[in-house]
Design an enzyme around this catalytic site. Structure first.
Site: not given
Ligand code: UGA
Length: 446
Positions: A274-276
């Site tokens: 869900s981040c990079f």
């Protein structure tokens, strides 16, 4: 000195770990979320997602009365506390730019609560937000709704979080650094004092800076890690063209150089989560609006988009047409120790394999319920790795769950229809596995 009372808005990984961490050290913490189902679970001491080591601490925090979770009661949570960590989600829009509507709504609610308070209160943005958001969006909303002045009547900071899923709680209490972006000195001092009280003699290195720099530190850190991954995947793709070359050895040797370091150089099928993916896209979109095209980051993103499809190419090299072929997929989560499949690299792999007419059986120790919400009956689900590879024409390692390392070359040879194994995460020793199997691995020259 009385410990501060803390409110936490949003109970994703960041919010929940922050709430549990402070509650476990004796602070009174009130969390608030709009998700009634999640709140009910939390109030029973059950984490709403798979995260090692969180369950016991959450249960203790709830049982001790130090933590409670409210539903849609942001104002109440803020009014009853001294400091608010805002950790609501900041998803991507279709064009890759950041969607700030949860930040907007929560800022309205916090502002309304501040209007009812006479005591000084500090608002801390923990969500990942693009540079300028805290100063240009959050502050005006807080001032408008509260009818008070930021820096005098209430404080405002931006303090990004660097935890990883799978080791979220550990990362929260043993972070490499604390970053405090501050609107004014009193806001920064208040947050620094809270962190000093929380960490005690284990206080990590701390950087105090402007709101915008703090916001950018988070994006720059994630973009750097994503860049390392796309870089090593690029080298992996070069290695595959060079007989005898092995990216694993290249990365190990590069990592011994202190200026490079050994971490985040594991070649594979690319980064998910869900981040990079979200943060690299948001940083690109933000830079473009500022009139700069970050070509390096665009390449990082392009490499990552193409990388999972290497697994499908390997399959085709081995099997020719994939029509009617049985493919075993080992691993669905975007990485081990989580049931999260957001942007998991397995998704484009399965979509392409299905397009090519393959029949898929997948196994993951914890992510099967998540996968069912994405693929429902389009694929089969096995209940063990051995069952997954039974009668398969080809097996692909997509997530490096430790239990896949226990599968021996004999297990594959004995159970599969054709002993073709594609190691998308470099978990096996090529020499050992090549003896009995038709073995291909990312970054291995033939
Ligand atoms: C990442 C960062 O590591 C955290 O520091 C940050 O706080 C977090 O994003 C966030 O912004 O909230 P996370 O997404 O939980 O944490 O997971 P990572 O362990 O960083 O892995 C991300 C992806 O990169 C996974 O798909 C993983 O398989 C892949 N990866 C990682 C590689 O392909 N190679 C590597 O060497 C390392």
């Amino acid at each position: 000195m009385r410990k501060s009372n803390i409110s936490v808005l949003g109970i994703g990984y960041v919010g929940l770990c922050t709430a549990v961490a402070f509650a476990s050290r004796g602070y009174n913490v009130i969390a608030s979320t709009h998700d009634a189902e999640k709140a009910a679970k939390i109030n029973k001491g059950l984490p709403p997602f798979h995260e090692p080591n969180l369950q016991n601490l959450l249960k203790e925090a709830i049982d001790s009365g130090n933590l409670k979770c409210l539903v849609d009661e942001t104002e109440k949570a803020v009014v009853q506390t001294d400091l608010t960590f805002n950790a609501v989600g900041t998803p991507s829009r279709a064009d890759g730019s950041i969607d700030l509507h949860f930040i907007e709504t929560s800022s309205h609610d916090i502002g309304k609560a501040l209007r009812q308070k006479s005591a000084y209160h500090v608002v801390v943005i923990k969500s990942t937000v693009v540079p300028g958001t805290t100063q240009d969006l959050v502050k005006p909303l807080l001032e408008k709704e509260s009818k008070k002045k930021c820096g005098t009547d209430f404080g405002l900071c931006m303090s990004p979080e660097f935890l990883r899923q799978g080791s979220a709680f550990e990362d929260t209490i043993h972070t490499d650094r604390i970053v405090i972006g501050e609107h004014d000195k009193r806001s920064g001092d208040t947050l620094e004092n809270l962190y000093r009280d929380f960490y005690g003699k284990d206080m990590p290195p701390m950087i105090r800076t402007t709101l915008a720099t703090a916001e950018l530190i988070k994006y720059a850190s994630n973009a750097m890690l994503a860049t390392k991954i796309s870089f090593i995947n690029t080298i992996a793709n070069v290695c595959e063209k060079i007989p005898g070359a092995d990216v694993k050895v290249v990365a190990a040797a590069m990592g011994l150089d202190k200026r490079i370091g050994p971490l985040f150089l594991n070649a594979g099928l690319g980064y998910g989560g869900s981040c990079f993916p979200k943060d690299v896209k948001a940083l690109i979109a933000c830079s473009r609006t500022l009139g700069y095209t970050p070509e390096l980051l665009e390449s990082v993103e392009n490499v990552n988009r193409a990388q999972p499809l290497r697994a499908v190419e390997f399959c085709k090299q081995q099997l020719g047409s994939l029509e009617g072929k049985k493919i075993a997929i080992l691993g669905l989560a975007f990485k081990p120790d989580t049931d999260d499949m957001r942007e998991a690299r397995v998704i484009p792999i399965i979509i392409q394999l299905l397009k090519d007419g393959a029949e898929i059986t997948a196994y993951d120790p914890v992510a099967k319920p998540t996968a069912k919400t994405i693929f429902n009956s389009k694929i089969h689900y096995a209940t063990s790795a051995l069952e997954c590879i039974k009668n398969a024409d080809c097996a692909i390692i997509v997530t490096e769950w430790p239990e896949f390392q226990e599968l021996t070359p004999e297990d594959y040879a004995r159970n599969m229809k054709q002993p073709i194994v594609i190691d998308g995460r470099r978990i096996y020793d090529p020499e050992e596995y090549s003896k009995e199997l038709r073995f291909t691995a990312v970054g291995l020259g033939k």
